[in-house]
Design an enzyme around this catalytic site. Structure first.
Site, PDB file in Angstrom:
ATOM      1  N   GLY A   1       0.822  -1.201   0.000  1.00 49.91           N
ATOM      2  CA  GLY A   1       0.000   0.000   0.000  1.00 49.91           C
ATOM      3  C   GLY A   1       0.852   1.245   0.000  1.00 49.91           C
TER       4      GLY A   1
ATOM      5  CG  HIS B   1       3.481   2.851   5.918  1.00 51.80           C
ATOM      6  ND1 HIS B   1       4.308   1.856   6.416  1.00 51.80           N
ATOM      7  CD2 HIS B   1       3.713   3.945   6.694  1.00 51.80           C
ATOM      8  CE1 HIS B   1       4.998   2.324   7.432  1.00 51.80           C
ATOM      9  NE2 HIS B   1       4.657   3.593   7.625  1.00 51.80           N
ATOM     10  CB  CYS B   2       4.254  -0.986   1.174  1.00 53.01           C
ATOM     11  SG  CYS B   2       3.172  -1.870   2.312  1.00 53.01           S
ATOM     12  CB  ILE B   3       5.322   2.500  -2.487  1.00 52.02           C
ATOM     13  CG1 ILE B   3       4.287   3.615  -2.347  1.00 52.02           C
ATOM     14  CG2 ILE B   3       4.658   1.186  -2.872  1.00 52.02           C
ATOM     15  CD1 ILE B   3       3.622   3.995  -3.670  1.00 52.02           C
TER      16      ILE B   3
END
Length: 350
Positions: free
Chosen positions: A329, A331-333
């Site tokens: 999502g 936050h992950c990228i």
């Protein structure tokens, strides 16, 4: 020095990202590749409205990146295997006495040496970003990813048994050894162990249980938790167990948490089975929160919960379905860099 990972809501110097590269994160068809490039660019531009953004781009994607990313985005060419900056990049820390910026370079091995992952290039990104940011490099022997930890900036860290102690990572470590290494690197004194993450994230192409899709700490003493309210979804039991663990826990100041459930989207499945769509996977930046949306009836309610949790910040929604279809999502990228006086700015490439 005494290093400490600050809360994500402190003033930031910039956000780091990595652009999708050939493989599953980019996609197989031209429409899939366009979707990935547009979605990563949309997140970058939403952040750039509030603070600087630097995007690492594989040499093979430079021309595409320059078409999709505006001139306000700093592009740095770097060989990449994948596009999950939170995990392949460093975790930034500060030294409160000297005001210095540090960067923890964890051992990255493709989410526990997953059979589908490659990491020969990505394992060097933590050191590269540390150099570009002007941070002091702090190496760690622990296999870890930024998405596998959540802190309150005041000594508390949330983590997951299936990640830090799981197969392929630090399975020969004890919980005490993990906690000691986190104390040395990010300055935490109280670790709260969740047993596992969401169901799909524990399947073949997942991270095996990252906490940043499950729980977030907007302020010390308060925790936002993914709440699957539909008993038909296997995460109904997962989120109930995570809430139970957090209800029994105490933070570094000895406080019980104010637990705020953030209901999962109503949509339960996609073509691959039960989804792990989560509003928890948001990014806090200067004056705003970049939030996930799923074209779901609960999008607005989730945005309202985030607005209450982060008062004074605009809630900027991004259609995160293309990200979750690829394994993560918002936050992950992304990876935020806190603002300190000692850090130097990167120089844009011509």
């Amino acid at each position: 020095m005494s290093w400490r990972q600050p809360a994500e809501g402190v003033p930031q110097e910039r956000v780091w990202m990595a652009y999708p590269v050939t493989g599953y994160s980019l996609g197989d068809t031209e429409s899939e590749r366009d979707e990935a490039r547009r979605t990563w660019a949309e997140v970058a531009h939403a952040i750039a409205d509030h603070e600087p953004v630097t995007v690492l781009v594989d040499p093979g994607e430079i021309d595409h990146a320059r078409r999709y990313l505006s001139s306000e985005i700093t592009i740095v060419e770097a060989p990449l295997d994948d596009a999950w900056a939170r995990d392949i990049g460093p975790t930034f820390v500060v030294d409160d006495e000297s005001g210095r910026l540090g960067a923890i370079d964890w051992v990255f091995n493709g989410w526990g040496a997953a059979e589908w992952a490659t990491w020969g290039k990505d394992q060097h990104i933590g050191k590269l970003i540390a150099e570009l940011s002007g941070a002091e490099l702090i190496t760690s022997p622990m296999i870890n990813e930024g998405g596998g930890i959540q802190v309150d900036g005041s000594g508390t860290v949330l983590l997951t048994e299936s990640v830090q102690l799981g197969q392929g990572r630090n399975s020969d470590w004890t919980a005490a050894q993990v906690e000691a290494e986190l104390a040395r690197t990010i300055g935490t004194t109280t670790a709260i162990w969740l047993p596992y993450g969401l169901t799909r994230d524990n399947e073949t192409f997942g991270t095996r249980g990252h906490v940043d899709i499950v729980a977030a700490i907007p302020t010390p003493g308060t925790v936002l938790v993914h709440e699957q309210t539909d008993p038909a979804h296997p995460d109904h039991a997962v989120s109930a167990e995570i809430m139970r663990v957090l209800a029994d826990a105490r933070d570094a100041q000895g406080r019980a948490f104010d637990i705020i459930g953030v209901p999962a989207p109503e949509g339960l499945t996609d073509s691959e089975g039960f989804v792990d769509h989560s509003y928890i996977n948001h990014l806090v930046i200067n004056d705003a929160v970049i939030a996930c949306r799923f074209d779901d009836p609960r999008d607005d309610a989730a945005a309202a919960i985030l607005a209450d949790a982060y008062p004074g910040r605009a809630i900027v929604g991004i259609d995160a379905r293309p990200l979750f279809a690829r394994g993560g999502g918002v936050h992950c990228i992304t990876q935020q860099q806190p603002a300190v006086q000692s850090a130097k700015r990167v120089v844009p490439i011509p």
